[in-house]
Scaffold this motif. Structure first.
Motif, PDB file in Angstrom:
ATOM      1  N   LEU A 103      -0.476   6.516 -13.666  1.00  0.00           N
ATOM      2  CA  LEU A 103      -0.933   7.527 -12.712  1.00  0.00           C
ATOM      3  C   LEU A 103      -0.107   8.807 -12.819  1.00  0.00           C
ATOM      4  O   LEU A 103      -0.649   9.919 -12.774  1.00  0.00           O
ATOM      5  CB  LEU A 103      -0.861   6.952 -11.295  1.00  0.00           C
ATOM      6  N   HIS A 104       1.158   8.664 -12.962  1.00  0.00           N
ATOM      7  CA  HIS A 104       2.016   9.843 -12.957  1.00  0.00           C
ATOM      8  C   HIS A 104       2.321  10.368 -14.355  1.00  0.00           C
ATOM      9  O   HIS A 104       3.049  11.349 -14.482  1.00  0.00           O
ATOM     10  CB  HIS A 104       3.329   9.519 -12.227  1.00  0.00           C
ATOM     11  N   SER A 105       1.760   9.700 -15.379  1.00  0.00           N
ATOM     12  CA  SER A 105       2.005  10.175 -16.739  1.00  0.00           C
ATOM     13  C   SER A 105       0.809  10.906 -17.326  1.00  0.00           C
ATOM     14  O   SER A 105       0.972  11.709 -18.240  1.00  0.00           O
ATOM     15  CB  SER A 105       2.370   8.987 -17.661  1.00  0.00           C
ATOM     16  N   VAL A 106      -0.396  10.621 -16.821  1.00  0.00           N
ATOM     17  CA  VAL A 106      -1.575  11.248 -17.407  1.00  0.00           C
ATOM     18  C   VAL A 106      -1.566  12.740 -17.121  1.00  0.00           C
ATOM     19  O   VAL A 106      -1.035  13.198 -16.111  1.00  0.00           O
ATOM     20  CB  VAL A 106      -2.870  10.601 -16.861  1.00  0.00           C
ATOM     21  N   ARG A 107      -2.184  13.481 -18.010  1.00  0.00           N
ATOM     22  CA  ARG A 107      -2.266  14.930 -17.839  1.00  0.00           C
ATOM     23  C   ARG A 107      -3.592  15.311 -17.178  1.00  0.00           C
ATOM     24  O   ARG A 107      -4.265  16.252 -17.579  1.00  0.00           O
ATOM     25  CB  ARG A 107      -2.121  15.646 -19.189  1.00  0.00           C
ATOM     26  N   GLU A 108      -3.965  14.558 -16.185  1.00  0.00           N
ATOM     27  CA  GLU A 108      -5.164  14.834 -15.396  1.00  0.00           C
ATOM     28  C   GLU A 108      -4.814  14.576 -13.941  1.00  0.00           C
ATOM     29  O   GLU A 108      -4.270  13.520 -13.600  1.00  0.00           O
ATOM     30  CB  GLU A 108      -6.336  13.947 -15.830  1.00  0.00           C
ATOM     31  N   GLY A 109      -5.102  15.553 -13.102  1.00  0.00           N
ATOM     32  CA  GLY A 109      -4.761  15.408 -11.698  1.00  0.00           C
ATOM     33  C   GLY A 109      -5.641  14.376 -11.007  1.00  0.00           C
ATOM     34  O   GLY A 109      -6.835  14.304 -11.230  1.00  0.00           O
ATOM     35  N   VAL A 110      -5.015  13.561 -10.167  1.00  0.00           N
ATOM     36  CA  VAL A 110      -5.712  12.542  -9.382  1.00  0.00           C
ATOM     37  C   VAL A 110      -5.377  12.754  -7.919  1.00  0.00           C
ATOM     38  O   VAL A 110      -4.192  12.832  -7.553  1.00  0.00           O
ATOM     39  CB  VAL A 110      -5.330  11.120  -9.828  1.00  0.00           C
ATOM     40  N   ILE A 111      -6.398  12.839  -7.088  1.00  0.00           N
ATOM     41  CA  ILE A 111      -6.224  13.051  -5.655  1.00  0.00           C
ATOM     42  C   ILE A 111      -7.092  12.034  -4.919  1.00  0.00           C
ATOM     43  O   ILE A 111      -8.273  11.862  -5.251  1.00  0.00           O
ATOM     44  CB  ILE A 111      -6.612  14.485  -5.231  1.00  0.00           C
ATOM     45  N   ILE A 112      -6.506  11.358  -3.949  1.00  0.00           N
ATOM     46  CA  ILE A 112      -7.243  10.431  -3.090  1.00  0.00           C
ATOM     47  C   ILE A 112      -7.227  11.009  -1.685  1.00  0.00           C
ATOM     48  O   ILE A 112      -6.165  11.312  -1.139  1.00  0.00           O
ATOM     49  CB  ILE A 112      -6.633   9.021  -3.124  1.00  0.00           C
ATOM     50  N   VAL A 113      -8.419  11.166  -1.112  1.00  0.00           N
ATOM     51  CA  VAL A 113      -8.570  11.741   0.226  1.00  0.00           C
ATOM     52  C   VAL A 113      -9.195  10.689   1.129  1.00  0.00           C
ATOM     53  O   VAL A 113     -10.139   9.995   0.746  1.00  0.00           O
ATOM     54  CB  VAL A 113      -9.464  13.005   0.184  1.00  0.00           C
ATOM     55  N   GLY A 114      -8.644  10.544   2.350  1.00  0.00           N
ATOM     56  CA  GLY A 114      -9.138   9.556   3.302  1.00  0.00           C
ATOM     57  C   GLY A 114     -10.433   9.988   3.965  1.00  0.00           C
ATOM     58  O   GLY A 114     -10.969  11.077   3.734  1.00  0.00           O
ATOM     59  N   ALA A 115     -10.929   9.074   4.828  1.00  0.00           N
ATOM     60  CA  ALA A 115     -12.211   9.328   5.488  1.00  0.00           C
ATOM     61  C   ALA A 115     -12.156  10.534   6.398  1.00  0.00           C
ATOM     62  O   ALA A 115     -13.166  11.222   6.605  1.00  0.00           O
ATOM     63  CB  ALA A 115     -12.635   8.090   6.282  1.00  0.00           C
ATOM     64  N   GLU A 116     -11.016  10.839   6.974  1.00  0.00           N
ATOM     65  CA  GLU A 116     -10.891  11.970   7.890  1.00  0.00           C
ATOM     66  C   GLU A 116     -10.482  13.251   7.189  1.00  0.00           C
ATOM     67  O   GLU A 116     -10.204  14.253   7.843  1.00  0.00           O
ATOM     68  CB  GLU A 116      -9.865  11.633   8.982  1.00  0.00           C
ATOM     69  N   GLY A 117     -10.407  13.220   5.864  1.00  0.00           N
ATOM     70  CA  GLY A 117     -10.063  14.422   5.124  1.00  0.00           C
ATOM     71  C   GLY A 117      -8.580  14.601   4.871  1.00  0.00           C
ATOM     72  O   GLY A 117      -8.175  15.656   4.354  1.00  0.00           O
ATOM     73  N   GLN A 118      -7.756  13.618   5.212  1.00  0.00           N
ATOM     74  CA  GLN A 118      -6.331  13.754   4.970  1.00  0.00           C
ATOM     75  C   GLN A 118      -5.986  13.338   3.541  1.00  0.00           C
ATOM     76  O   GLN A 118      -6.603  12.433   2.987  1.00  0.00           O
ATOM     77  CB  GLN A 118      -5.512  12.915   5.979  1.00  0.00           C
ATOM     78  N   LEU A 119      -5.008  13.984   2.962  1.00  0.00           N
ATOM     79  CA  LEU A 119      -4.582  13.698   1.598  1.00  0.00           C
ATOM     80  C   LEU A 119      -3.732  12.428   1.605  1.00  0.00           C
ATOM     81  O   LEU A 119      -2.686  12.367   2.252  1.00  0.00           O
ATOM     82  CB  LEU A 119      -3.774  14.877   1.038  1.00  0.00           C
ATOM     83  N   LEU A 120      -4.189  11.395   0.882  1.00  0.00           N
ATOM     84  CA  LEU A 120      -3.457  10.138   0.821  1.00  0.00           C
ATOM     85  C   LEU A 120      -2.563  10.048  -0.409  1.00  0.00           C
ATOM     86  O   LEU A 120      -1.496   9.435  -0.343  1.00  0.00           O
ATOM     87  CB  LEU A 120      -4.440   8.959   0.812  1.00  0.00           C
ATOM     88  N   LEU A 121      -2.991  10.626  -1.520  1.00  0.00           N
ATOM     89  CA  LEU A 121      -2.205  10.500  -2.748  1.00  0.00           C
ATOM     90  C   LEU A 121      -2.515  11.679  -3.651  1.00  0.00           C
ATOM     91  O   LEU A 121      -3.662  12.119  -3.737  1.00  0.00           O
ATOM     92  CB  LEU A 121      -2.527   9.184  -3.466  1.00  0.00           C
ATOM     93  N   ALA A 122      -1.507  12.165  -4.308  1.00  0.00           N
ATOM     94  CA  ALA A 122      -1.668  13.194  -5.334  1.00  0.00           C
ATOM     95  C   ALA A 122      -0.613  12.926  -6.404  1.00  0.00           C
ATOM     96  O   ALA A 122       0.584  12.838  -6.098  1.00  0.00           O
ATOM     97  CB  ALA A 122      -1.503  14.590  -4.747  1.00  0.00           C
ATOM     98  N   ASN A 123      -1.048  12.761  -7.640  1.00  0.00           N
ATOM     99  CA  ASN A 123      -0.067  12.487  -8.693  1.00  0.00           C
ATOM    100  C   ASN A 123       0.620  13.787  -9.125  1.00  0.00           C
ATOM    101  O   ASN A 123       0.328  14.882  -8.615  1.00  0.00           O
ATOM    102  CB  ASN A 123      -0.733  11.763  -9.871  1.00  0.00           C
TER     103      ASN A 123
END
Length: 906
Positions: free
Chosen positions: A253-273
């Motif tokens: 997750l933290h080595s790839v050169r592509e951004g990954v973002i997980i957003v929760g049901a209420e619009g809050q940011l849960l994860l960003a690599n």
């Protein structure tokens, strides 16, 4: 990184895929996978086993404690009851006196046994101070020494103990019997055996064990549910596998050169690599915050907050051009939210304009394929082409087609075109209007396209002398209006050129180029196929409608029995085989028939015409409705078997028909139907019912009989016959349609024409998918003053009486000039009936539109017209009848036959 790393391991899709692949490899089902996952190797399995063991130990300990407690309570209860019974009997009146009597056993034994049974103990023993028994449940034990501790009792104390007595192990209480001076004069012992002491505990033990089993089951089930949820969350992985997967996924997750973002049901940011943090320049405390408050550009923030599906959606973030792909996470039973990937595509920025143009053109071609050709109408298809391309491709679009194409025919070379459709961003363009007939001069791009079948681009209309020569005044106005560029594409399908499509540009300053020409050719090629299909359909539909209308009755025959009105509407999608007819019959009767041939097109229309002709021929035989339908059924069967190809037999089989014959002299209507909807009858008071007419099989099946129904219709009743297209379609069941029909028909004092219109207003769909035939017949009755009948004796002398009666009746009707002819006709018919027929014989005359003479007899033999030889003395009677009447014939009745003849009224 602690929180980010913990959340980055949530990759259920991968684990699920790995587990599913493993299961599929070894052929195990879901239940086998669940058992193996709970077998102890996975985290969920270990937790499940540990919890079940703990619950089992707790349940066993609880059961043992409850059993011991129950047994202790039962023993204590036995001690207390024994002591209470012993003290009660020792202090009872007469116990002390009986001990001092000469025969204490005789006095005490009955009382002791009665008290024992009443107090629910196993024994009550009364003894003297030497412990010799006076009483005992077993008489052979009386007189023997008591087993138990007596020394404390003789000292005046009570004793409760467990001993092994004569009745076996027991709990007993021994108390002293005191004299008034306090001296111990005897002892009383009461007790309960150990068997009965444990009985209460044994009775409660099943309940305790059952409760324990229920508790164990509930606990195990709840443990299984918890473990199952844990199993879903861990996907059956063991501790080592989970640790390894966590480390692997976190590293990826933290080595790839592509951004990954997980957003929760209420619009809050849960994860960003790490790559997402770099591309979006997120703050250090971004996780946990709403994406709208992270300082992103509005478009990107809106996309991430909405959770909608996005594929390679390009967003400009700072100096970077990011391609965003977003998918919801709950599609594979994951938590509600979305995951987005970000890819830096800044190097494509210079090509974004071309990409947008290409995407728009692809979308235009897609829309053209979806929106052009939605109907089989040539003009509408041309209008759909203009609607799709304006203003997305051109500012103005015109479609010019040959008149032959509009009529469904193939155009001839060199014919002019007619402007069929026109569309534009404004309505005041000085182009030829719709409907204008245009003859293009040879130098115009349109003429060149028609000749060669090739598309032409005119980048500068103001400098195109060939186009300007078409109509100098109009072309000058077009140039002055601002239209500066033109693409002309022929509407061509194979070698057939049906017309041209013109694309005009005015708003955009750049002229049409080669790429525009390729797009225009693709658009027109798709439209040309739809227009050609519509042209072919128009030709076939026109032919079928023409054939169908030529086969249907154009006018209804003159008759006096029914007042008629009808409606016939062909289907919008194709011509069907619905038909109707009104057939005058002898005796002032009228037959009304409505039929329906299954299917559409020329075959259905042609078959309908054949069936209608057959009904005409069969009705001339004056057959009952059921026999006529039987002959029609046989005819359809022969058509199916002998005359149609194998692949088209189903187009005829399934034809339906209803045939009704109304007699105004009796007001009776005989009806039979073959797979057709039942007729409706409107009574004179306005009420509506559907008579119970037996439903025979559809025509062509063969082998099954048809039945008739006799309806007596009051004068002024209205008989309604119709086809199923009126009451049934794809959106409406036939039962609903019949109720709507009943409502539309209800009402009195309406003419048949008004009823037809009311029914169509209530039931006619916007675009009928089937033909509709409707006929409404209001009944009339032939008055008694217009009917005359006589019974004729079967003897030749009766002929003269008949002639005299006929003359008098014609005089009453004012038809004296017809007396001679009528007398001659009836004389011949009655003479034939007397000579060749059977009784009874009856003569009837009807005054209708014609004078009808009928002779009834009981014979079934039919007379035949023949030419008598010169030397024959007879054989000229029917020849005279045929010469003196418009028509004559024979019809059969259940009791014989009727020979009838009609004469025109003067």
């Amino acid at each position: 990184m602690g929180r980010t790393r913990a959340q980055s391991t949530r990759r259920p899709g991968t684990a699920h895929h790995q587990r599913g692949s493993h299961d599929g490899k070894h052929g195990h089902g879901p239940s086998t996978g669940l058992r193996s996952a709970l077998g102890g190797r996975s985290v969920a399995g270990q937790v499940f086993v540990l919890q079940v063991v703990i619950v089992l130990l707790l349940v066993i300990a609880a059961v043992v404690a409850l059993v011991l407690q129950v047994r202790h309570d039962s023993t204590q209860e036995a001690r207390n009851r024994s002591l209470a019974v012993a003290e009660t009997f020792a202090n009872a009146p007469g116990t002390r006196a009986a001990l001092g009597s000469p025969h204490p056993t005789a006095l005490l034994q009955p009382s002791a046994e009665a008290a024992r049974k009443a107090s629910d103990v196993d024994f009550i023993v009364v003894m003297n101070t030497d412990a010799i028994r006076y009483t005992h449940p077993k008489p052979d034990r009386i007189g023997k020494k008591f087993i138990g501790t007596t020394a404390p009792v003789l000292a005046g104390h009570s004793v409760t103990e467990q001993v092994n007595g004569t009745l076996g192990p027991l709990v007993q209480a021994t108390v002293p019997v005191r004299a008034p001076d306090g001296r111990v004069v005897g002892m009383v012992s009461a007790g309960i055996t150990t068997k009965n002491v444990g009985g209460a505990a044994d009775h409660q033990l099943p309940l305790l064990l059952g409760a324990a089993a229920v508790a164990l089951a509930l606990a195990t089930a709840s443990t299984a549910l918890v473990s199952r949820r844990l199993l879903r969350q861990t996907h059956g992985l063991g501790p080592y596998e989970m640790t390894r997967m966590y480390e692997h996924h976190d590293a990826v997750l933290h080595s790839v050169r592509e951004g990954v973002i997980i957003v929760g049901a209420e619009g809050q940011l849960l994860l960003a690599n790490d790559e997402a943090n770099r591309l979006l320049d997120l703050p250090a405390d971004a996780e946990g915050q709403h994406v709208q408050r992270l300082g992103l550009d509005p478009g990107t923030a809106e996309l991430l907050a909405s959770g909608r599906v996005a594929t390679d959606e390009v967003h400009l973030v700072g100096e970077r051009l990011l391609a965003v792909n977003q998918r919801p996470t709950h599609l594979r039973d994951g938590p509600v939210g979305s995951v987005a990937t970000l890819r830096d595509s800044t190097e494509l920025r210079a090509l974004s304009g071309r990409a947008d143009i290409a995407r728009e053109r692809l979308r235009l071609l897609y829309d053209a394929g979806v929106r052009i050709g939605t109907s089989l109408d040539v003009t509408r298809t041309a209008e759909e082409l203009t609607a799709v391309t304006v203003p997305r491709f051109a500012d103005f679009v015109t479609v010019d087609l040959a008149d032959a194409v509009l009529n469904g025919q193939e155009p001839d070379a060199g014919t002019g075109l007619r402007r069929t459709a026109s569309g534009g961003i404004r309505e005041d363009a000085p182009l030829y209007p719709v409907g204008e007939h245009i003859g293009f001069v040879p130098t115009t791009p349109q003429a060149h396209s028609l000749r060669t079948g090739e598309a032409v681009v005119e980048p500068d209309l103001g400098g195109a002398p060939g186009w300007l020569a078409q109509d100098p005044r109009r072309t000058a106005r077009v140039v002055d209006y601002g239209i500066h560029s033109l693409i002309t594409v022929p509407l061509r399908v194979g070698p057939l050129v049906m017309g041209v499509v013109n694309f005009w540009r005015s708003e955009k300053p750049d002229p049409f180029d080669g790429d525009d020409l390729a797009l225009a050719e693709e658009l027109v090629a798709r439209a040309a196929v739809s227009i050609d299909n519509a042209r072919r359909y128009t030709r076939e539909h026109t032919m079928a409608v023409t054939l169908q209308r030529s086969l249907l009755p154009r006018t209804l025959p003159d008759q006096s029995a029914l007042d008629l009105a009808y409606r016939y509407l062909p289907a919008q999608a194709g011509v069907g085989g619905d038909w109707f007819d009104v057939l005058p019959l002898p005796g002032a009767r009228v037959a009304v028939v409505v039929g329906d041939v299954v299917g559409h097109g020329l075959l259905a229309a042609a078959t309908m015409g054949r069936l209608r002709t057959a009904v005409h021929n069969f009705s001339a035989l004056d057959l009952p409705p059921d026999e006529l339908l039987a002959l029609l059924d046989e005819l359809v069967g022969r058509i199916d078997q002998d005359e149609l190809p194998e692949d088209s037999r189903a187009a005829v089989t399934g034809a339906t028909c209803v045939y009704a014959v109304y007699d105004p002299t009796t007001r009776r209507c005989t009806v039979a139907r073959a797979g057709h909807p039942p007729p409706a009858v409107i009574r004179p008071d306005g009420s509506v019912d559907f008579p119970d007419v037996p439903a025979g099989p559809p025509l062509g099946l063969g082998g099954l009989p048809f039945e008739t129904a006799e309806l007596e219709l009051a004068e002024g009743s209205r008989l309604v016959l119709y086809t199923d297209g009126l009451v049934e379609d794809r959106k409406r069941d036939i039962d609903v349609g019949l109720e709507l029909l009943r409502t539309a028909l209800a009402g009195a004092d309406r003419s048949p024409d008004d009823i037809c219109q009311a029914v169509l207003n209530a039931l006619l769909p916007a675009r009928p998918s089937d033909d509709i035939a409707l006929i409404v017949a209001r009944t009339r009755a032939l008055g008694a003053d217009r009917i005359a009948s006589w019974d004729v004796p079967p003897e030749p002398a009766a002929v003269g009486e008949v002639r005299a009666s006929v003359s008098r009746q014609l005089a009453r009707w004012g038809l004296d000039e017809m007396a001679f002819t009528t007398e001659l006709i009836l004389s011949e018919l009655v003479t034939n009936a007397i000579r060749y027929g059977n009784g009874p014989i009856e003569v009837r005359m009807l005054l209708d539109r014609a004078l009808i003479c009928e002779v009834f007899d009981g014979s079934s033999t039919s007379p035949h017209l023949r030419y008598a030889a010169t030397t024959d003395e007879g054989g000229r009677g029917l020849f005279l009848v045929a010469q003196l009447t418009d028509r004559w014939g024979t019809r059969y009745t259940p009791g014989g036959k009727v020979i009838w003849a009609e004469q025109p009224l003067p």
